[in-house]
Design a protein around this motif. Structure first.
Motif, PDB file in Angstrom:
ATOM      1  N   GLU A   1      38.779  46.856  32.163  1.00  0.00           N
ATOM      2  CA  GLU A   1      38.941  48.235  31.690  1.00  0.00           C
ATOM      3  C   GLU A   1      39.572  49.135  32.755  1.00  0.00           C
ATOM      4  O   GLU A   1      40.058  50.227  32.448  1.00  0.00           O
ATOM      5  CB  GLU A   1      37.573  48.831  31.315  1.00  0.00           C
ATOM      6  CG  GLU A   1      36.848  48.101  30.203  1.00  0.00           C
ATOM      7  CD  GLU A   1      35.454  48.677  29.978  1.00  0.00           C
ATOM      8  OE1 GLU A   1      35.202  49.823  30.466  1.00  0.00           O
ATOM      9  OE2 GLU A   1      34.622  47.995  29.357  1.00  0.00           O
ATOM     10  N   CYS A   2      39.567  48.682  33.985  1.00  0.00           N
ATOM     11  CA  CYS A   2      39.965  49.540  35.106  1.00  0.00           C
ATOM     12  C   CYS A   2      41.475  49.767  35.180  1.00  0.00           C
ATOM     13  O   CYS A   2      42.261  48.812  35.206  1.00  0.00           O
ATOM     14  CB  CYS A   2      39.487  48.943  36.425  1.00  0.00           C
ATOM     15  SG  CYS A   2      37.700  48.844  36.581  1.00  0.00           S
ATOM     16  N   ASP A   3      41.855  51.026  35.233  1.00  0.00           N
ATOM     17  CA  ASP A   3      43.251  51.392  35.469  1.00  0.00           C
ATOM     18  C   ASP A   3      43.575  51.281  36.960  1.00  0.00           C
ATOM     19  O   ASP A   3      44.712  51.050  37.357  1.00  0.00           O
ATOM     20  CB  ASP A   3      43.503  52.830  35.007  1.00  0.00           C
ATOM     21  CG  ASP A   3      43.152  53.026  33.547  1.00  0.00           C
ATOM     22  OD1 ASP A   3      43.925  52.543  32.693  1.00  0.00           O
ATOM     23  OD2 ASP A   3      42.104  53.635  33.254  1.00  0.00           O
ATOM     24  N   LEU A   4      42.538  51.480  37.775  1.00  0.00           N
ATOM     25  CA  LEU A   4      42.667  51.444  39.226  1.00  0.00           C
ATOM     26  C   LEU A   4      41.456  50.739  39.808  1.00  0.00           C
ATOM     27  O   LEU A   4      40.327  50.980  39.382  1.00  0.00           O
ATOM     28  CB  LEU A   4      42.755  52.874  39.781  1.00  0.00           C
ATOM     29  CG  LEU A   4      42.673  53.059  41.296  1.00  0.00           C
ATOM     30  CD1 LEU A   4      43.885  52.428  41.984  1.00  0.00           C
ATOM     31  CD2 LEU A   4      42.573  54.545  41.652  1.00  0.00           C
ATOM     32  N   VAL A   5      41.698  49.846  40.772  1.00  0.00           N
ATOM     33  CA  VAL A   5      40.613  49.192  41.509  1.00  0.00           C
ATOM     34  C   VAL A   5      40.826  49.475  42.993  1.00  0.00           C
ATOM     35  O   VAL A   5      41.904  49.187  43.528  1.00  0.00           O
ATOM     36  CB  VAL A   5      40.571  47.666  41.259  1.00  0.00           C
ATOM     37  CG1 VAL A   5      39.475  47.023  42.113  1.00  0.00           C
ATOM     38  CG2 VAL A   5      40.342  47.365  39.782  1.00  0.00           C
ATOM     39  N   ILE A   6      39.828  50.058  43.630  1.00  0.00           N
ATOM     40  CA  ILE A   6      39.889  50.341  45.061  1.00  0.00           C
ATOM     41  C   ILE A   6      38.905  49.416  45.771  1.00  0.00           C
ATOM     42  O   ILE A   6      37.720  49.384  45.431  1.00  0.00           O
ATOM     43  CB  ILE A   6      39.545  51.806  45.363  1.00  0.00           C
ATOM     44  CG1 ILE A   6      40.553  52.738  44.678  1.00  0.00           C
ATOM     45  CG2 ILE A   6      39.528  52.050  46.865  1.00  0.00           C
ATOM     46  CD1 ILE A   6      40.237  54.217  44.842  1.00  0.00           C
ATOM     47  N   ILE A   7      39.405  48.664  46.738  1.00  0.00           N
ATOM     48  CA  ILE A   7      38.577  47.663  47.412  1.00  0.00           C
ATOM     49  C   ILE A   7      38.207  48.135  48.816  1.00  0.00           C
ATOM     50  O   ILE A   7      39.079  48.423  49.633  1.00  0.00           O
ATOM     51  CB  ILE A   7      39.304  46.309  47.482  1.00  0.00           C
ATOM     52  CG1 ILE A   7      39.716  45.871  46.061  1.00  0.00           C
ATOM     53  CG2 ILE A   7      38.415  45.258  48.135  1.00  0.00           C
ATOM     54  CD1 ILE A   7      40.507  44.589  46.029  1.00  0.00           C
ATOM     55  N   GLY A   8      36.911  48.194  49.081  1.00  0.00           N
ATOM     56  CA  GLY A   8      36.413  48.629  50.380  1.00  0.00           C
ATOM     57  C   GLY A   8      35.731  47.495  51.126  1.00  0.00           C
ATOM     58  O   GLY A   8      34.578  47.626  51.531  1.00  0.00           O
ATOM     59  N   LEU A   9      36.443  46.382  51.297  1.00  0.00           N
ATOM     60  CA  LEU A   9      35.901  45.202  51.973  1.00  0.00           C
ATOM     61  C   LEU A   9      36.720  44.868  53.214  1.00  0.00           C
ATOM     62  O   LEU A   9      37.792  45.432  53.426  1.00  0.00           O
ATOM     63  CB  LEU A   9      35.928  43.998  51.011  1.00  0.00           C
ATOM     64  CG  LEU A   9      35.225  44.151  49.661  1.00  0.00           C
ATOM     65  CD1 LEU A   9      35.457  42.899  48.813  1.00  0.00           C
ATOM     66  CD2 LEU A   9      33.732  44.416  49.845  1.00  0.00           C
ATOM     67  N   TYR A  10      36.227  43.923  54.025  1.00  0.00           N
ATOM     68  CA  TYR A  10      36.981  43.452  55.177  1.00  0.00           C
ATOM     69  C   TYR A  10      38.211  42.679  54.677  1.00  0.00           C
ATOM     70  O   TYR A  10      38.258  42.249  53.508  1.00  0.00           O
ATOM     71  CB  TYR A  10      36.132  42.525  56.040  1.00  0.00           C
ATOM     72  CG  TYR A  10      34.891  43.163  56.643  1.00  0.00           C
ATOM     73  CD1 TYR A  10      34.676  44.546  56.582  1.00  0.00           C
ATOM     74  CD2 TYR A  10      33.933  42.396  57.274  1.00  0.00           C
ATOM     75  CE1 TYR A  10      33.542  45.121  57.144  1.00  0.00           C
ATOM     76  CE2 TYR A  10      32.792  42.959  57.845  1.00  0.00           C
ATOM     77  CZ  TYR A  10      32.604  44.321  57.766  1.00  0.00           C
ATOM     78  OH  TYR A  10      31.486  44.889  58.313  1.00  0.00           O
ATOM     79  N   PRO A  11      39.206  42.460  55.530  1.00  0.00           N
ATOM     80  CA  PRO A  11      40.461  41.817  55.078  1.00  0.00           C
ATOM     81  C   PRO A  11      40.299  40.491  54.332  1.00  0.00           C
ATOM     82  O   PRO A  11      40.799  40.351  53.220  1.00  0.00           O
ATOM     83  CB  PRO A  11      41.237  41.639  56.387  1.00  0.00           C
ATOM     84  CG  PRO A  11      40.767  42.764  57.239  1.00  0.00           C
ATOM     85  CD  PRO A  11      39.314  42.912  56.935  1.00  0.00           C
TER      86      PRO A  11
END
Length: 283
Positions: free
Chosen positions: A57-67
């Motif tokens: 459903e996501c138009d945008l996914v922001i990832i806040g993880l290590y590389p």
């Protein structure tokens, strides 16, 4: 619009809070510790947990993880992302993640953007995240096509709820080269500086300069080790450069060479002055 936040640490938590404050967005989030997801829901900072069932459903996914964790997450979920969705990471290095993820995004019908928010705090974790963390700061962006003006405008629109002052468009190579100097070297120097045996006796003798130089000595050693190792070629160059410069100051002092010491100090002062003038012109 629906945004998915992966990782509710300082960065991911701050993104979640900023987007939740914008009534045009629905916020879904996931975290390694489910307890944090429940806390975020109770705080009314997210609408629901991000799951395999609703990630599409996501138009945008922001990832806040290590590389490496970012790479693993995108590979695992590449086929689940909505066609036409945008996926943005927030890693402190860009060459490895961009090299791995640009082709995967192209193959699976979503757009991956390399991102690095130039904002942070002394403490980490969801409890220290802030809705206003990114306001007035810069977001470094690596696009699949550096010259894609329309994509640049779209990313600016998608990131609007975070409140960035502006986007800095660059390449993954240039990002890692400059960040080695502006961020990584500063963390190494600060971390090494505080190891002086004199540090245990500084109380009552320290003021702003001590606090400024030691602020980032307190760091997440797991995250920074990964970032330093991924960018070791650029960081080693910066370390070699500063070690060479410091040896000149040391030699001038050992040799009681006042003329050379004054020359070195003036050079540094002039470099800072030139940097300040350049900064003022760009504002």
């Amino acid at each position: 619009m629906v945004v998915g936040i992966v990782g509710l640490g300082l960065i991911g938590g701050s993104f979640a809070k900023a987007y939740k404050a914008d009534k045009n967005w629905k916020v879904l989030a996931t975290n390694r510790s489910k307890e944090i997801v429940e806390i975020a829901k109770l705080d009314n900072k997210i609408d629901a947990e991000l799951t395999d069932e609703n990630i599409g459903e996501c138009d945008l996914v922001i990832i806040g993880l290590y590389p490496q964790a970012t790479i693993d997450y995108v590979k695992k979920n590449a086929k689940k992302f909505k066609k036409g969705a945008f996926v943005i990471d927030s890693c402190g290095t860009k060459r490895k993640v961009c090299k791995e993820l640009f082709p995967i995004a192209k193959k699976n019908g979503f757009t991956y953007i390399g991102g690095h928010p130039m904002a942070g705090r002394h403490f980490s974790g969801y409890k220290h995240s802030l809705e206003s963390l990114f306001k007035g700061s810069s977001m470094i962006v690596v696009l699949p096509d550096y010259n894609d003006i329309e994509l640049n405008a779209k990313i600016k629109e998608l990131l609007a709820p975070a409140g960035f002052e502006g986007l800095t468009i660059t390449t993954a190579e240039e990002h890692d080269k400059i960040v080695a100097f502006t961020s990584q070297l500063a963390h190494v120097v600060s971390n090494a500086y505080i190891k002086s045996p004199t540090a245990s006796s500084h109380r009552g003798f320290s003021a702003g300069s001590y606090k400024d130089l030691t602020r980032v000595a307190w760091l997440n050693e797991i995250m920074w080790t990964e970032l330093f190792m991924e960018n070791r070629d650029n960081l080693v160059f910066e370390l070699d450069t500063i070690i060479n410069s410091l040896s000149q100051y040391r030699d001038a002092l050992k040799n009681e060479d006042e003329t050379q010491l004054k020359k070195l100090l003036l050079e540094g002062k002039n470099c800072k002055e030139a940097d300040l003038k350049k900064t003022r012109k760009t504002k």
